[in-house]
Design a protein around this motif. Sequence first.
Motif, PDB file in Angstrom:
ATOM      1  N   ASN A 146       0.802  -1.232   0.000  1.00  0.00           N
ATOM      2  CA  ASN A 146       0.000   0.000   0.000  1.00  0.00           C
ATOM      3  C   ASN A 146       0.838   1.287   0.000  1.00  0.00           C
ATOM      4  OD1 ASN A 146       0.950  -0.404   2.578  1.00  0.00           O
ATOM      5  ND2 ASN A 146      -0.898   0.359   3.567  1.00  0.00           N
ATOM      6  N   THR A 147       2.142   1.196   0.010  1.00  0.00           N
ATOM      7  CA  THR A 147       2.994   2.388   0.113  1.00  0.00           C
ATOM      8  C   THR A 147       2.776   3.336  -1.056  1.00  0.00           C
ATOM      9  OG1 THR A 147       4.663   1.092   1.283  1.00  0.00           O
ATOM     10  CG2 THR A 147       5.360   3.202   0.392  1.00  0.00           C
ATOM     11  N   SER A 148       2.814   2.821  -2.255  1.00  0.00           N
ATOM     12  CA  SER A 148       2.643   3.658  -3.441  1.00  0.00           C
ATOM     13  C   SER A 148       1.257   4.306  -3.480  1.00  0.00           C
ATOM     14  CB  SER A 148       2.866   2.823  -4.701  1.00  0.00           C
ATOM     15  OG  SER A 148       2.720   3.611  -5.844  1.00  0.00           O
ATOM     16  N   SER A 149       0.226   3.534  -3.164  1.00  0.00           N
ATOM     17  CA  SER A 149      -1.132   4.100  -3.195  1.00  0.00           C
ATOM     18  C   SER A 149      -1.338   5.115  -2.071  1.00  0.00           C
ATOM     19  CB  SER A 149      -2.180   2.995  -3.129  1.00  0.00           C
ATOM     20  OG  SER A 149      -2.066   2.273  -1.923  1.00  0.00           O
ATOM     21  N   ASP A 150      -0.713   4.915  -0.912  1.00  0.00           N
ATOM     22  CA  ASP A 150      -0.813   5.894   0.173  1.00  0.00           C
ATOM     23  C   ASP A 150      -0.181   7.229  -0.216  1.00  0.00           C
ATOM     24  OD1 ASP A 150      -2.105   4.034   1.728  1.00  0.00           O
ATOM     25  OD2 ASP A 150      -0.383   3.621   3.042  1.00  0.00           O
ATOM     26  N   ILE A 151       0.980   7.171  -0.838  1.00  0.00           N
ATOM     27  CA  ILE A 151       1.654   8.407  -1.262  1.00  0.00           C
ATOM     28  C   ILE A 151       0.855   9.087  -2.366  1.00  0.00           C
ATOM     29  CG2 ILE A 151       3.744   9.313  -2.364  1.00  0.00           C
ATOM     30  CD1 ILE A 151       5.272   7.149  -0.758  1.00  0.00           C
ATOM     31  N   THR A 152       0.319   8.294  -3.286  1.00  0.00           N
ATOM     32  CA  THR A 152      -0.525   8.840  -4.352  1.00  0.00           C
ATOM     33  C   THR A 152      -1.737   9.557  -3.753  1.00  0.00           C
ATOM     34  OG1 THR A 152       0.178   7.112  -5.884  1.00  0.00           O
ATOM     35  CG2 THR A 152      -1.862   8.259  -6.414  1.00  0.00           C
ATOM     36  N   SER A 153      -2.370   8.954  -2.764  1.00  0.00           N
ATOM     37  CA  SER A 153      -3.531   9.571  -2.109  1.00  0.00           C
ATOM     38  C   SER A 153      -3.167  10.883  -1.434  1.00  0.00           C
ATOM     39  CB  SER A 153      -4.133   8.616  -1.087  1.00  0.00           C
ATOM     40  OG  SER A 153      -4.623   7.471  -1.718  1.00  0.00           O
ATOM     41  N   LYS A 154      -2.000  10.928  -0.788  1.00  0.00           N
ATOM     42  CA  LYS A 154      -1.571  12.166  -0.130  1.00  0.00           C
ATOM     43  C   LYS A 154      -1.279  13.269  -1.144  1.00  0.00           C
ATOM     44  CE  LYS A 154       0.035   9.990   4.018  1.00  0.00           C
ATOM     45  NZ  LYS A 154       1.014   9.839   5.051  1.00  0.00           N
ATOM     46  N   ILE A 155      -0.672  12.900  -2.281  1.00  0.00           N
ATOM     47  CA  ILE A 155      -0.406  13.895  -3.321  1.00  0.00           C
ATOM     48  C   ILE A 155      -1.719  14.432  -3.882  1.00  0.00           C
ATOM     49  CG2 ILE A 155       0.514  14.227  -5.662  1.00  0.00           C
ATOM     50  CD1 ILE A 155       2.765  12.257  -4.880  1.00  0.00           C
ATOM     51  N   LEU A 156      -2.666  13.538  -4.142  1.00  0.00           N
ATOM     52  CA  LEU A 156      -3.971  13.961  -4.680  1.00  0.00           C
ATOM     53  C   LEU A 156      -4.713  14.849  -3.684  1.00  0.00           C
ATOM     54  CD1 LEU A 156      -5.080  10.657  -6.396  1.00  0.00           C
ATOM     55  CD2 LEU A 156      -4.602  12.829  -7.546  1.00  0.00           C
ATOM     56  N   ALA A 157      -4.659  14.495  -2.413  1.00  0.00           N
ATOM     57  CA  ALA A 157      -5.328  15.307  -1.395  1.00  0.00           C
ATOM     58  C   ALA A 157      -4.707  16.702  -1.319  1.00  0.00           C
ATOM     59  CB  ALA A 157      -5.248  14.613  -0.035  1.00  0.00           C
ATOM     60  N   ARG A 158      -3.396  16.773  -1.382  1.00  0.00           N
ATOM     61  CA  ARG A 158      -2.716  18.082  -1.354  1.00  0.00           C
ATOM     62  C   ARG A 158      -3.059  18.888  -2.606  1.00  0.00           C
ATOM     63  NH1 ARG A 158      -1.566  22.565   0.771  1.00  0.00           N
ATOM     64  NH2 ARG A 158       0.410  23.484   0.164  1.00  0.00           N
ATOM     65  N   ALA A 159      -3.109  18.244  -3.774  1.00  0.00           N
ATOM     66  CA  ALA A 159      -3.453  18.941  -5.021  1.00  0.00           C
ATOM     67  C   ALA A 159      -4.879  19.482  -4.954  1.00  0.00           C
ATOM     68  CB  ALA A 159      -3.281  18.005  -6.212  1.00  0.00           C
ATOM     69  N   ARG A 160      -5.808  18.689  -4.410  1.00  0.00           N
ATOM     70  CA  ARG A 160      -7.196  19.158  -4.277  1.00  0.00           C
ATOM     71  C   ARG A 160      -7.295  20.330  -3.295  1.00  0.00           C
ATOM     72  NH1 ARG A 160      -8.350  13.184  -4.152  1.00  0.00           N
ATOM     73  NH2 ARG A 160      -8.851  12.697  -6.308  1.00  0.00           N
ATOM     74  N   GLN A 161      -6.499  20.285  -2.236  1.00  0.00           N
ATOM     75  CA  GLN A 161      -6.479  21.378  -1.272  1.00  0.00           C
ATOM     76  C   GLN A 161      -5.944  22.654  -1.929  1.00  0.00           C
ATOM     77  OE1 GLN A 161      -3.710  20.844   1.935  1.00  0.00           O
ATOM     78  NE2 GLN A 161      -4.509  22.580   3.103  1.00  0.00           N
ATOM     79  N   LEU A 162      -4.905  22.531  -2.729  1.00  0.00           N
ATOM     80  CA  LEU A 162      -4.354  23.684  -3.437  1.00  0.00           C
ATOM     81  C   LEU A 162      -5.381  24.285  -4.399  1.00  0.00           C
ATOM     82  CD1 LEU A 162      -0.759  22.341  -4.172  1.00  0.00           C
ATOM     83  CD2 LEU A 162      -1.348  24.271  -2.668  1.00  0.00           C
ATOM     84  N   ARG A 163      -6.124  23.418  -5.085  1.00  0.00           N
ATOM     85  CA  ARG A 163      -7.162  23.910  -6.004  1.00  0.00           C
ATOM     86  C   ARG A 163      -8.270  24.601  -5.217  1.00  0.00           C
ATOM     87  NH1 ARG A 163     -10.425  19.976  -9.906  1.00  0.00           N
ATOM     88  NH2 ARG A 163     -11.221  19.353  -7.892  1.00  0.00           N
ATOM     89  N   ALA A 164      -8.673  24.033  -4.080  1.00  0.00           N
ATOM     90  CA  ALA A 164      -9.718  24.654  -3.249  1.00  0.00           C
ATOM     91  C   ALA A 164      -9.246  26.009  -2.718  1.00  0.00           C
ATOM     92  CB  ALA A 164     -10.092  23.734  -2.099  1.00  0.00           C
ATOM     93  N   ASP A 165      -7.985  26.093  -2.330  1.00  0.00           N
ATOM     94  CA  ASP A 165      -7.422  27.359  -1.850  1.00  0.00           C
ATOM     95  C   ASP A 165      -7.402  28.418  -2.957  1.00  0.00           C
ATOM     96  OD1 ASP A 165      -7.047  26.143   0.585  1.00  0.00           O
ATOM     97  OD2 ASP A 165      -4.862  25.925   0.359  1.00  0.00           O
ATOM     98  N   ASN A 166      -7.422  27.974  -4.194  1.00  0.00           N
ATOM     99  CA  ASN A 166      -7.439  28.883  -5.349  1.00  0.00           C
ATOM    100  C   ASN A 166      -8.855  29.106  -5.858  1.00  0.00           C
ATOM    101  OD1 ASN A 166      -6.098  30.538  -7.211  1.00  0.00           O
ATOM    102  ND2 ASN A 166      -5.987  28.898  -8.713  1.00  0.00           N
ATOM    103  N   GLY A 167      -9.846  28.843  -5.037  1.00  0.00           N
ATOM    104  CA  GLY A 167     -11.240  29.056  -5.413  1.00  0.00           C
ATOM    105  C   GLY A 167     -11.776  28.028  -6.380  1.00  0.00           C
ATOM    106  N   ASN A 168     -11.254  26.791  -6.315  1.00  0.00           N
ATOM    107  CA  ASN A 168     -11.639  25.712  -7.233  1.00  0.00           C
ATOM    108  C   ASN A 168     -11.549  26.146  -8.693  1.00  0.00           C
ATOM    109  OD1 ASN A 168     -12.091  23.613  -5.410  1.00  0.00           O
ATOM    110  ND2 ASN A 168     -14.132  24.427  -4.917  1.00  0.00           N
ATOM    111  N   ASN A 169     -10.582  26.965  -8.949  1.00  0.00           N
ATOM    112  CA  ASN A 169     -10.361  27.501 -10.291  1.00  0.00           C
ATOM    113  C   ASN A 169      -9.501  26.540 -11.084  1.00  0.00           C
ATOM    114  OD1 ASN A 169     -10.795  29.457 -12.138  1.00  0.00           O
ATOM    115  ND2 ASN A 169      -9.561  31.019 -11.134  1.00  0.00           N
ATOM    116  N   ASP A 170     -10.015  26.064 -12.194  1.00  0.00           N
ATOM    117  CA  ASP A 170      -9.238  25.165 -13.047  1.00  0.00           C
ATOM    118  C   ASP A 170      -8.639  25.887 -14.242  1.00  0.00           C
ATOM    119  OD1 ASP A 170      -9.487  22.910 -11.545  1.00  0.00           O
ATOM    120  OD2 ASP A 170     -11.223  22.139 -12.610  1.00  0.00           O
ATOM    121  N   ASN A 171      -8.888  27.145 -14.360  1.00  0.00           N
ATOM    122  CA  ASN A 171      -8.347  27.902 -15.505  1.00  0.00           C
ATOM    123  C   ASN A 171      -7.282  28.850 -15.059  1.00  0.00           C
ATOM    124  OD1 ASN A 171     -10.167  26.511 -17.024  1.00  0.00           O
ATOM    125  ND2 ASN A 171     -11.651  28.168 -17.086  1.00  0.00           N
TER     126      ASN A 171
END
Length: 171
Positions: A146-171
């Motif tokens: 599960n090591t690879s999938s755990d790290i992948t999940s943490k990266i995805l969670a951080r990326a989603r947090q960064l997008r939310a901090d930017n007003g969920n702006n994808d452009n």
Amino acid sequence: MATTHVRQSLSFSTRFALLTPAMALLLGLTSCSGGDKASDLTAPRNQLIKEDRSATGGDDQLSGGVNAYLWRGALDTLSFMPISTADAVGGFILTDWYTPPATHGERFKITAYILDKRLRSDALRVSVFRQVYDAGQWTDVPPAANTSSDITSKILARARQLRADNGNNDN
């Protein structure tokens, strides 16, 4: 003595005869390429020199075609490890070997690839490498499943947090 001079003379003329066609070919190729293109051959090709990546930190996409949130999330998540190579244009991060403070005789290396412009789970591939020190040498052993999938999940969670901090702006 005359024999030595003849050998040197023949040797020089043989070398000259071999070099002449090569030089003619080289001169012919450079004359066909045009003046501007010949100077372009020596110009540096490093894309990072031309563009400041920090200036586009809030953008959804870097100019290289990878998702900026995934890129930043991967860098943030893997920041506890020494980064060996990071290429925003190519979308990959390679860490150097890292030994956790609580363990001795065990080390890890991670490679993260960002494969898409969209913030999606399948746009990220993480590989984890593990070695243990045994009998005086480092030996490759598989990491926990599960090591690879755990790290992948943490990266995805951080990326989603960064997008939310930017007003969920994808452009």
